[in-house]
Design a protein around this motif. Sequence first.
Motif, PDB file in Angstrom:
ATOM      1  N   SER A  65     -14.007  22.996  50.782  1.00  0.00           N
ATOM      2  CA  SER A  65     -13.188  24.127  50.396  1.00  0.00           C
ATOM      3  C   SER A  65     -13.848  25.420  50.835  1.00  0.00           C
ATOM      4  N   SER A  66     -13.034  26.344  51.380  1.00  0.00           N
ATOM      5  CA  SER A  66     -13.624  27.615  51.816  1.00  0.00           C
ATOM      6  C   SER A  66     -12.742  28.811  51.498  1.00  0.00           C
ATOM      7  N   TYR A  67     -11.529  28.546  51.056  1.00  0.00           N
ATOM      8  CA  TYR A  67     -10.561  29.622  50.934  1.00  0.00           C
ATOM      9  C   TYR A  67     -10.362  30.112  49.508  1.00  0.00           C
ATOM     10  N   GLU A  68     -10.160  31.421  49.363  1.00  0.00           N
ATOM     11  CA  GLU A  68      -9.671  31.981  48.105  1.00  0.00           C
ATOM     12  C   GLU A  68      -8.521  32.892  48.473  1.00  0.00           C
ATOM     13  N   HIS A  71      -7.864  34.472  52.229  1.00  0.00           N
ATOM     14  CA  HIS A  71      -9.066  34.775  53.013  1.00  0.00           C
ATOM     15  C   HIS A  71     -10.121  33.707  52.902  1.00  0.00           C
ATOM     16  N   SER A  72     -10.655  33.320  54.041  1.00  0.00           N
ATOM     17  CA  SER A  72     -11.743  32.370  54.063  1.00  0.00           C
ATOM     18  C   SER A  72     -12.967  33.062  53.459  1.00  0.00           C
ATOM     19  N   THR A  73     -13.693  32.358  52.571  1.00  0.00           N
ATOM     20  CA  THR A  73     -14.881  32.969  51.984  1.00  0.00           C
ATOM     21  C   THR A  73     -16.065  32.842  52.942  1.00  0.00           C
ATOM     22  N   GLU A  95      -7.202  17.234  59.512  1.00  0.00           N
ATOM     23  CA  GLU A  95      -7.179  18.546  58.852  1.00  0.00           C
ATOM     24  C   GLU A  95      -5.742  19.036  58.704  1.00  0.00           C
ATOM     25  N   ASP A  96      -5.520  19.917  57.739  1.00  0.00           N
ATOM     26  CA  ASP A  96      -4.204  20.544  57.652  1.00  0.00           C
ATOM     27  C   ASP A  96      -4.087  21.641  58.711  1.00  0.00           C
ATOM     28  N   ILE A  97      -5.093  22.525  58.782  1.00  0.00           N
ATOM     29  CA  ILE A  97      -5.020  23.647  59.706  1.00  0.00           C
ATOM     30  C   ILE A  97      -6.433  24.070  60.120  1.00  0.00           C
ATOM     31  N   VAL A  98      -6.614  24.313  61.402  1.00  0.00           N
ATOM     32  CA  VAL A  98      -7.880  24.862  61.889  1.00  0.00           C
ATOM     33  C   VAL A  98      -7.642  26.348  62.120  1.00  0.00           C
ATOM     34  N   ASP A  99      -8.410  27.165  61.406  1.00  0.00           N
ATOM     35  CA  ASP A  99      -8.240  28.619  61.459  1.00  0.00           C
ATOM     36  C   ASP A  99      -9.455  29.216  62.181  1.00  0.00           C
ATOM     37  N   THR A 100     -10.467  29.691  61.456  1.00  0.00           N
ATOM     38  CA  THR A 100     -11.668  30.202  62.132  1.00  0.00           C
ATOM     39  C   THR A 100     -12.456  29.062  62.781  1.00  0.00           C
ATOM     40  N   GLY A 101     -12.296  27.848  62.223  1.00  0.00           N
ATOM     41  CA  GLY A 101     -13.022  26.687  62.737  1.00  0.00           C
ATOM     42  C   GLY A 101     -14.325  26.444  61.999  1.00  0.00           C
ATOM     43  N   SER A 102     -14.666  27.322  61.051  1.00  0.00           N
ATOM     44  CA  SER A 102     -15.981  27.179  60.413  1.00  0.00           C
ATOM     45  C   SER A 102     -16.035  25.967  59.484  1.00  0.00           C
ATOM     46  N   THR A 103     -14.928  25.663  58.794  1.00  0.00           N
ATOM     47  CA  THR A 103     -14.928  24.479  57.921  1.00  0.00           C
ATOM     48  C   THR A 103     -15.170  23.227  58.762  1.00  0.00           C
ATOM     49  N   ASP A 126      -2.855  23.986  64.632  1.00  0.00           N
ATOM     50  CA  ASP A 126      -3.986  24.604  65.316  1.00  0.00           C
ATOM     51  C   ASP A 126      -3.653  26.104  65.428  1.00  0.00           C
ATOM     52  N   LYS A 127      -4.328  26.917  64.575  1.00  0.00           N
ATOM     53  CA  LYS A 127      -4.018  28.361  64.520  1.00  0.00           C
ATOM     54  C   LYS A 127      -5.093  29.142  65.274  1.00  0.00           C
ATOM     55  N   HIS A 128      -4.687  29.927  66.247  1.00  0.00           N
ATOM     56  CA  HIS A 128      -5.651  30.450  67.225  1.00  0.00           C
ATOM     57  C   HIS A 128      -6.271  31.812  66.951  1.00  0.00           C
ATOM     58  N   LYS A 146      -0.663  33.090  64.861  1.00  0.00           N
ATOM     59  CA  LYS A 146      -1.191  33.762  63.669  1.00  0.00           C
ATOM     60  C   LYS A 146      -0.238  33.591  62.496  1.00  0.00           C
ATOM     61  N   GLY A 147      -0.619  34.132  61.347  1.00  0.00           N
ATOM     62  CA  GLY A 147       0.229  34.054  60.159  1.00  0.00           C
ATOM     63  C   GLY A 147      -0.442  33.226  59.081  1.00  0.00           C
ATOM     64  N   PHE A 148       0.122  33.285  57.882  1.00  0.00           N
ATOM     65  CA  PHE A 148      -0.383  32.458  56.790  1.00  0.00           C
ATOM     66  C   PHE A 148       0.770  31.584  56.321  1.00  0.00           C
ATOM     67  N   ILE A 149       0.556  30.270  56.390  1.00  0.00           N
ATOM     68  CA  ILE A 149       1.652  29.343  56.121  1.00  0.00           C
ATOM     69  C   ILE A 149       1.361  28.470  54.896  1.00  0.00           C
ATOM     70  N   LEU A 154      -0.258  22.481  52.541  1.00  0.00           N
ATOM     71  CA  LEU A 154      -0.953  23.772  52.667  1.00  0.00           C
ATOM     72  C   LEU A 154      -0.654  24.656  51.463  1.00  0.00           C
ATOM     73  N   ASP A 155      -1.683  25.326  50.968  1.00  0.00           N
ATOM     74  CA  ASP A 155      -1.523  26.104  49.727  1.00  0.00           C
ATOM     75  C   ASP A 155      -1.768  27.587  49.925  1.00  0.00           C
ATOM     76  N   TYR A 156      -1.272  28.340  48.959  1.00  0.00           N
ATOM     77  CA  TYR A 156      -1.748  29.698  48.734  1.00  0.00           C
ATOM     78  C   TYR A 156      -2.235  29.684  47.290  1.00  0.00           C
TER      79      TYR A 156
END
Length: 171
Positions: A65-68, A71-73, A95-103, A126-128, A146-149, A154-156
Amino acid sequence: MPEFIPLISRQAIQNRVRKIGAQITRDYQGKDLILTGILKGAFMFMADLSRQIKIEHEIDFIGASSYEGTHSTGQIVFTKQPDLEFKNRDVLLVEDIVDTGSTLSKIIEFVTLLNPKSVAVCTLIDKHERREKEIHVRYACFSLEKGFIVGYGLDYDEKFRNKPEIYDLKP
Ligand code: IMP
Ligand code: MG
């Protein structure tokens, strides 16, 4: 109130998951596949993908887990270790989504230490736009600039995972 803009329909998800499942079925013929979902976001995708893979395979999960909020923490916390032995086996991370790729880069680092025969990545999205770490994504159902889905796992803030289709969330 946030606004939900429909982005990917149930039918479109089903079609892509079927195609990617068929591709994995071909590519992993004769291999020793462990389909490994990254919790929690991949749970719904995993359930559908596994049923579209027509060769024998085992299932495991890694919790990270990395998100709050939106925003990725930057910090990733492992909440579950794999149960199966990965040594000399073919691990496909889901994975559900690759964003920054850090996870994923931290998970790949961790899994590599377990000496699998191979490690590859399959992602629903795959979000670029915000990619920081170079990740080789072998299978991607959908590409997004881009965007938040939300939806389809996938959660918010832990909500909206149950929606069967994918929405763009406008704050
Ligand atoms: P990364 O470490 O920045 O690649 O973030 C990956 C994780 O962030 C994913 O597994 C998701 O849980 C979460 N995430 C990134 N983008 C989104 C999004 O658009 N919607 C929901 N969750 C997201
Ligand atoms: Mg999440």
